[in-house]
Enzyme design. Structure first.
Site, mmCIF file in Angstrom:
data_model
loop_
_atom_site.group_PDB
_atom_site.id
_atom_site.type_symbol
_atom_site.label_atom_id
_atom_site.label_comp_id
_atom_site.label_asym_id
_atom_site.label_seq_id
_atom_site.Cartn_x
_atom_site.Cartn_y
_atom_site.Cartn_z
ATOM 1 N N CYS A 1 0.840 -1.200 0.000
ATOM 2 C CA CYS A 1 0.000 0.000 0.000
ATOM 3 C C CYS A 1 0.877 1.254 0.000
ATOM 4 O O CYS A 1 1.597 1.499 0.969
ATOM 5 C CB CYS A 1 -0.911 0.009 1.230
ATOM 6 S SG CYS A 1 -1.959 1.482 1.324
ATOM 7 N N PRO A 2 0.827 2.049 -1.065
ATOM 8 C CA PRO A 2 1.650 3.274 -1.090
ATOM 9 C C PRO A 2 1.209 4.299 -0.052
ATOM 10 O O PRO A 2 2.014 5.126 0.378
ATOM 11 C CB PRO A 2 1.444 3.799 -2.521
ATOM 12 C CG PRO A 2 0.147 3.216 -2.963
ATOM 13 C CD PRO A 2 0.062 1.879 -2.303
#
Length: 301
Positions: free
Chosen positions: A158-159
Site C-alpha cells: 500500500c503506497p
C-alpha cells in the site's frame, strides 16, 4: 548425493506437491536479527504518506476553525472537537504503526550453504528459494518488488502507508482504514449541520472566514470526506473479509490452492488482533498476542 546448496531451487523452476513440505519453526525463520526501525525508502510511498497526513490536518483545520470554534453551542463544539481529535489521533497513530512496523519480512540472503545445512534436509528434498532476494521462502510468503523482500502472508503493498500489509502489521492497517472512515463520516455529518446552521443564520456570523472562503473550504472537505469514506470503507471490508477467510489479497488474486489448515473466523480474527477480545483490539499501541499466531511455518520442499 547433492549437497544442501544444490538442493536449493529457485521459485520459478519448481512445481511441488504439498505432501513434500517440511515444518519449520517460526524461531528458525526469524533467527536473523530484524532492524529496530522499519522504513521503506520509496519516493512514491513517502509522498503518498505525507499527503495522507496533510489531508488529515486539512480536515482538522476545517472542522475546528471553520465549523466548531465559531459555533454558538459550546457543548456541541467541545464534544465534537474531542471526538474528532481522538479519532484523528488514532488514525495517524495507526498509520505510523502500519508504516514503521516490519510486515513480516523473511531474512534477506539467508539461502546460504550453512543455513541450508542447518535445516537438515533429507535426500531428495529441496527448499523453495526466492531468486530476487536470495531467501529461503516459507509457505504463503510473496516477494514485494518495492520492499525488495519476501513478506510472510503479504496481502498487498500500500503506497498510502508506504509499506506492505503483511502478517505483523495487518492489524494497524485495518485500524487505519477504520479510523479514517470514521473521521470522514464524522466530517460529512458536521458539514451538513454547518450548512443548515449557515442557511438559517447570517453567513457572515457562522464562520470566521468570508462566505465565499467558507463555502470553498466546506466543499473541499466534503469532497475529501466522501472520497475517503468510500475508499477506506471498501478497504476495511476487504481486509476483514480477508482475515476471516484466512486468505490474503494476493492469494485470492492468484487463486492459489489452499494448503494450510482451515480455522474458524473467530480464530483468524484473534490471530490478527489478539488472543482475547478487548479494547486493545482497537488500539494501535498494543501488539497482537503472539499466542494468537501460528507457531509453525512450512518451507515448500
Amino acid at each position: 548425493m547433492k549437497s544442501p546448496v544444490h538442493r536449493c531451487r529457485d521459485v520459478e523452476h519448481d512445481l511441488l506437491q504439498p505432501e513434500q513440505r517440511i515444518p519449520i519453526s517460526k524461531d528458525v525463520i526469524t533467527a536473523y536479527a530484524a532492524p529496530a526501525m522499519w522504513f521503506i525508502k520509496d519516493a512514491c510511498g513517502i509522498v503518498c504518506a505525507v499527503i495522507t497526513w496533510l489531508l488529515v490536518f486539512y480536515a482538522e483545520f476545517v472542522v475546528l476553525f471553520v465549523m466548531l470554534i465559531p459555533a454558538r453551542d459550546l457543548t456541541y463544539s467541545i464534544v465534537n472537537g474531542v471526538l474528532f481529535n481522538t479519532l484523528a489521533f488514532l488514525a495517524l497513530a495507526s498509520h505510523l504503526r502500519a508504516m514503521c512496523t516490519d510486515p513480516g519480512a523473511v531474512p534477506k540472503g539467508n539461502a546460504t550453504k550453512e543455513y541450508i545445512e542447518s535445516l537438515q534436509l533429507k535426500p531428495g528434498q529441496v527448499v523453495y528459494k526466492c531468486p530476487k532476494c536470495c531467501s529461503i521462502k516459507p509457505d504463503r510468503a510473496h516477494h514485494c518488488s518495492v520492499c525488495k523482500r519476501c513478506i510472510r502472508k503479504m496481502d498487498h503493498h500500500c503506497p498510502w502507508v508506504n509499506n506492505c500489509v503483511g502478517e505483523n502489521n495487518q492489524k494497524y492497517f485495518v485500524l487505519f482504514t477504520m479510523y479514517i472512515a470514521l473521521i470522514s463520516l464524522h466530517t460529512l455529518i458536521l458539514v451538513v449541520f454547518h450548512f443548515l446552521y449557515c442557511f438559517e443564520d447570517d453567513w457572515t456570523k457562522c464562520s470566521s472566514f468570508s462566505p465565499p472562503a467558507t463555502v470553498i473550504l466546506l466543499i473541499l472537505v466534503c469532497f475529501e470526506g466522501l472520497l475517503f469514506l468510500i475508499f477506506t470503507s471498501v478497504m476495511f471490508g476487504t481486509q476483514v473479509h480477508s482475515i476471516c477467510t484466512d486468505e490474503t489479497g494476493i492469494e485470492q488474486l492468484k487463486k492459489e490452492e489452499r494448503r494450510w489448515a482451515k480455522k474458524t473466523k473467530w480464530m483468524n480474527l484473534r490471530a490478527v488482533f489478539g488472543h482475547h477480545f478487548s479494547l486493545l483490539w482497537f488500539s494501535p499501541f498494543s501488539r497482537p498476542d503472539p499466542g494468537g499466531k501460528a507457531e509453525t511455518y512450512q518451507y515448500v520442499v
